[in-house]
Structure formats: C-alpha cells, structure tokens
Design a protein around this motif. Structure first.
Motif, PDB file in Angstrom:
ATOM      1  N   ASN A  47      -1.140  -3.458  -4.436  1.00  0.00           N
ATOM      2  CA  ASN A  47      -0.740  -3.597  -5.828  1.00  0.00           C
ATOM      3  C   ASN A  47       0.750  -3.258  -5.923  1.00  0.00           C
ATOM      4  O   ASN A  47       1.113  -2.109  -6.112  1.00  0.00           O
ATOM      5  N   ARG A  48       1.588  -4.262  -5.772  1.00  0.00           N
ATOM      6  CA  ARG A  48       3.037  -4.043  -5.738  1.00  0.00           C
ATOM      7  C   ARG A  48       3.547  -3.403  -7.037  1.00  0.00           C
ATOM      8  O   ARG A  48       4.352  -2.481  -7.006  1.00  0.00           O
ATOM      9  N   ARG A  49       3.074  -3.884  -8.168  1.00  0.00           N
ATOM     10  CA  ARG A  49       3.530  -3.320  -9.448  1.00  0.00           C
ATOM     11  C   ARG A  49       3.102  -1.859  -9.576  1.00  0.00           C
ATOM     12  O   ARG A  49       3.861  -1.008 -10.017  1.00  0.00           O
ATOM     13  N   GLY A  50       1.868  -1.568  -9.152  1.00  0.00           N
ATOM     14  CA  GLY A  50       1.385  -0.189  -9.179  1.00  0.00           C
ATOM     15  C   GLY A  50       2.173   0.706  -8.238  1.00  0.00           C
ATOM     16  O   GLY A  50       2.505   1.846  -8.581  1.00  0.00           O
ATOM     17  N   LEU A  76      -3.086   3.815  -3.034  1.00  0.00           N
ATOM     18  CA  LEU A  76      -3.168   2.542  -3.742  1.00  0.00           C
ATOM     19  C   LEU A  76      -2.882   1.429  -2.744  1.00  0.00           C
ATOM     20  O   LEU A  76      -1.908   1.495  -1.996  1.00  0.00           O
ATOM     21  N   THR A  78      -7.632   3.585  -9.137  1.00  0.00           N
ATOM     22  CA  THR A  78      -8.313   2.413  -9.677  1.00  0.00           C
ATOM     23  C   THR A  78      -7.608   1.857 -10.906  1.00  0.00           C
ATOM     24  O   THR A  78      -7.886   0.731 -11.312  1.00  0.00           O
ATOM     25  N   ARG A  79      -6.735   2.659 -11.479  1.00  0.00           N
ATOM     26  CA  ARG A  79      -6.034   2.224 -12.701  1.00  0.00           C
ATOM     27  C   ARG A  79      -4.698   2.931 -12.779  1.00  0.00           C
ATOM     28  O   ARG A  79      -4.583   4.121 -12.487  1.00  0.00           O
ATOM     29  N   SER A  89       0.854  -1.182   0.000  1.00  0.00           N
ATOM     30  CA  SER A  89       0.000   0.000   0.000  1.00  0.00           C
ATOM     31  C   SER A  89       0.891   1.234   0.000  1.00  0.00           C
ATOM     32  O   SER A  89       1.925   1.271   0.655  1.00  0.00           O
TER      33      SER A  89
END
Length: 126
Positions: free
Chosen positions: A90-93, A87, A122-123, A51
């Motif tokens: 979502n590790r990549r995000g 976020l 969200t994206r 996060s």
C-alpha cells in the motif's frame, strides 16, 4: 463404495451447503485503533513493493503518546504486545506512515496482532 453410498453422501453435502452455505474464507481478524506520535526512536524498514515495518515504543496510557510512541485508543500497551506496525503493498499508506514518523506528527492506524511479533495494519487514518 457403492454408487448408492456416493449418492447419499452427495445429497448430504448438498443439504449442508444449502443450509449453511460454503465454508467461510479465512476472515481478517478484528482490528483496533491506535494513535502514534512520530519522531523519537521510531525506525522504518521499507521494501520496494511498498511494504513497511515501523518500530515504535509502546505507550502505557490510553490515547497518550509521546514522540516515537504508539498506543491503543482505549488502553496502553500490555507487556508482550508487538511494537512493530506492518503494512504490505500500500504505497499511499506507506507514505502516510513515513510522513507521520518523519514529521513528528500524530497519525492513526487500525491493526491486529498477527501472533508473529507484528501489528498488521488494516486501515489508515481514524
């Protein structure tokens, strides 16, 4: 309640379910595109569950960003809008956001105002 009343109530519920379907699950609010420019005064807070919260300076012009700013693609930030991107899980995000922040490059996200001082992502990307 009599069995006739219960049967009638069950019949009404069955008709409603057939006509309208099940009650909708809570939908994710509509999100909108933002453009951000890393570096400047951006500050990240990271937790072990991938996060991330990213504090930025609100841009005042549509699609015009300076170091450390984010702005909406179609307009500048209004007074009182959150200046924290959030976020979760979502590790990549999270890596995308950190890379954009640390490199000073532009990065893109879609998000919505959660009413609690955050723009929930969200994206990632355009």
């Amino acid at each position: 309640m009599s069995s006739t009343t219960l049967s009638f109530a069950a019949a009404i519920a069955a008709v409603a379910m057939a006509a309208f379907g099940p009650a909708p699950a809570e939908a994710t609010p509509r999100s909108y595109p933002l453009i951000c420019q890393g570096a400047g005064n951006m500050v990240a807070s990271i937790k072990s569950n991938a996060s991330i919260s990213l504090r930025f300076s609100p841009g005042r012009e549509a699609s015009v960003v300076r170091a450390g700013e984010c702005t909406w693609i179609d307009r500048g930030f209004r007074d009182g809008e959150p200046n924290v991107l959030s976020l979760s899980g979502n590790r990549r995000g999270a890596n995308y956001l950190l890379d954009g922040m640390l490199s000073g490059n532009r990065f893109y996200v879609h998000g919505y105002n959660d009413g609690n001082g955050r723009l929930v992502i969200t994206r990632i990307g355009l």
